[in-house]
Each structure stands twice: as C-alpha cells, then as structure tokens.
Design an enzyme around this catalytic site. Structure first.
Site, PDB file in Angstrom:
ATOM      1  N   ASN A  87       4.995  -8.015  -3.945  1.00 19.51           N
ATOM      2  CA  ASN A  87       4.657  -8.544  -2.637  1.00 19.51           C
ATOM      3  C   ASN A  87       3.268  -9.174  -2.677  1.00 19.51           C
ATOM      4  OD1 ASN A  87       4.921  -9.048   0.159  1.00 19.51           O
ATOM      5  ND2 ASN A  87       6.111  -7.163   0.386  1.00 19.51           N
ATOM      6  N   HIS A 117     -15.790  -0.320 -18.333  1.00 18.40           N
ATOM      7  CA  HIS A 117     -17.197  -0.597 -18.598  1.00 18.40           C
ATOM      8  C   HIS A 117     -17.862   0.693 -19.065  1.00 18.40           C
ATOM      9  CE1 HIS A 117     -16.885  -4.538 -16.693  1.00 18.40           C
ATOM     10  NE2 HIS A 117     -16.100  -3.945 -15.817  1.00 18.40           N
ATOM     11  N   GLY A 144       2.444   0.056  -1.433  1.00 15.11           N
ATOM     12  CA  GLY A 144       1.360  -0.840  -1.032  1.00 15.11           C
ATOM     13  C   GLY A 144      -0.015  -0.230  -1.238  1.00 15.11           C
ATOM     14  N   THR A 167      -4.794   7.648 -12.084  1.00 16.83           N
ATOM     15  CA  THR A 167      -5.884   7.763 -13.049  1.00 16.83           C
ATOM     16  C   THR A 167      -5.415   8.200 -14.431  1.00 16.83           C
ATOM     17  OG1 THR A 167      -6.320  10.051 -12.422  1.00 16.83           O
ATOM     18  CG2 THR A 167      -7.527   8.329 -11.222  1.00 16.83           C
ATOM     19  N   ARG A 182      -1.010  12.672  -7.825  1.00 14.04           N
ATOM     20  CA  ARG A 182      -0.444  13.926  -8.372  1.00 14.04           C
ATOM     21  C   ARG A 182       1.054  13.944  -8.113  1.00 14.04           C
ATOM     22  NH1 ARG A 182      -5.426  15.433  -6.426  1.00 14.04           N
ATOM     23  NH2 ARG A 182      -6.706  16.642  -7.857  1.00 14.04           N
TER      24      ARG A 182
END
Length: 191
Positions: A87, A117, A144, A167, A182
C-alpha cells in the site's frame, strides 16, 4: 590491515563503508530518478508503472502491485515475489538486499530498513555505515506502519501487527505485535 576494496565493494559485502564512492552516488541518483518517475504515475498508467517498477527494482514477480509513493535507496537490491501488494508509502532502504516472498501483503507506511550505523561516536561522526539484509517469507502480512529493522528474517505466513517494530527474527506461522514485536499467538494449527 589495509583494505583495498572500493567503498561500493565494502557496502555490497555488508562491511563498514563511507558513501562517497562515485559509483554508489550514480546508482543512487539513477534509482531516485526512476523512483520519482514511478511516484508521478497515475493508476491509469498501469503499463508505464509496471515498466518503471521493473527498471527500478531487482526483481518484481507477476501480479505484484506497489502503490506510489514508494521510497528506496537503490532499488536494485530489492527482490519481491509474485502476487504481492504494498500500500501507499512503502520505505524500502535497500543498502543490503531486501527479499520479499510471494503473496506478501504490506500495509501503508511500512518501513524496511537495512542500514546500520556505528554506536561509537567517532566512526559515526566520520560517516561510516553498514547494512544487514531483510528477508520476508511467503504469505506474510505486515500491518500499517510496521518497521522491520536490519538483519531481520520473518517466516512464512506470519502476521506483524500495525505499528510494530520488528527488532529480531520472527518464526513462521505466528502473530507478533508491539515494540519490540513479540509473538502473541501461533498460527501453526490454522489453515
């Protein structure tokens, strides 16, 4: 140790590099030109839109639709399978490869972020950076506003809730939500 590789070679290897290589700059500029042309198309320009998307991305499967605007670094490092839908507002920063399987659904304003970085101040100030690939399995749904961080793999059939920040790797056949995302439910026994 002396490293004689170009910065582009270092970038493609996933090692620290500085984005001052003229070849990196030209590849980025060409991608930004194609991205701007793609983002300027209308829904009634489907053949042109498809042509530009095939020029911009490394691979685009049959029946895949990406609604503009879309934002990339290079485009060439993105492989997206068949029958996918993304989308409005996809950000896919492809310093490292982004591989998206078949039948993937991507909600609005999703971010796929491969750049990293240094945490240390000095090399970061010196503009060193790197990247880690992202892999998204078949039939994944990214809600979204979801954000997928560098180095993450998401297993097939997994659903990532809206606004979640992924993550670390997620297994196949689960629902994951939150920041950090999670697993809250298994889909292994569902059809």
């Amino acid at each position: 140790m002396d490293d004689s590789r170009t910065m582009r070679e270092r970038m493609l290897a996933g090692d620290l590099y500085i984005a001052d290589d003229p070849e990196i700059g030209e590849q980025s500029a060409a991608a930004l030109d194609l991205m701007a042309a793609y983002n300027a198309t209308t829904v009634r320009q489907a053949p042109l839109r498809r042509q530009l998307l095939e020029e911009l991305l490394g691979e685009v499967g049959e029946g895949t639709e990406i609604r503009p605007p879309v934002f990339v670094d290079y485009g060439a490092h993105i492989r997206i399978g068949a029958r996918c839908f993304a989308n409005f507002g996809l950000v896919a920063l492809d310093v490292a490869p982004i591989t998206i399987g078949d039948d993937v659904q991507i909600g609005p304003n999703v971010q796929l972020l491969t750049p990293t970085h240094p945490i240390e101040a000095v090399p970061r100030r010196q503009k060193w950076e790197a990247a880690q690939p992202i892999t998204i399995g078949d039939n994944v749904w990214l809600g979204g506003g979801a954000i997928v961080l560098p180095g993450v793999t998401i297993g097939e059939n997994t659903v990532v809730g809206a606004g979640s920040v992924v993550t670390r790797d997620l297994p196949a056949n689960v629902v994951a939500v939150g920041n950090p995302a999670r697993v809250v439910r298994s889909l292994a026994d569902e059809g």
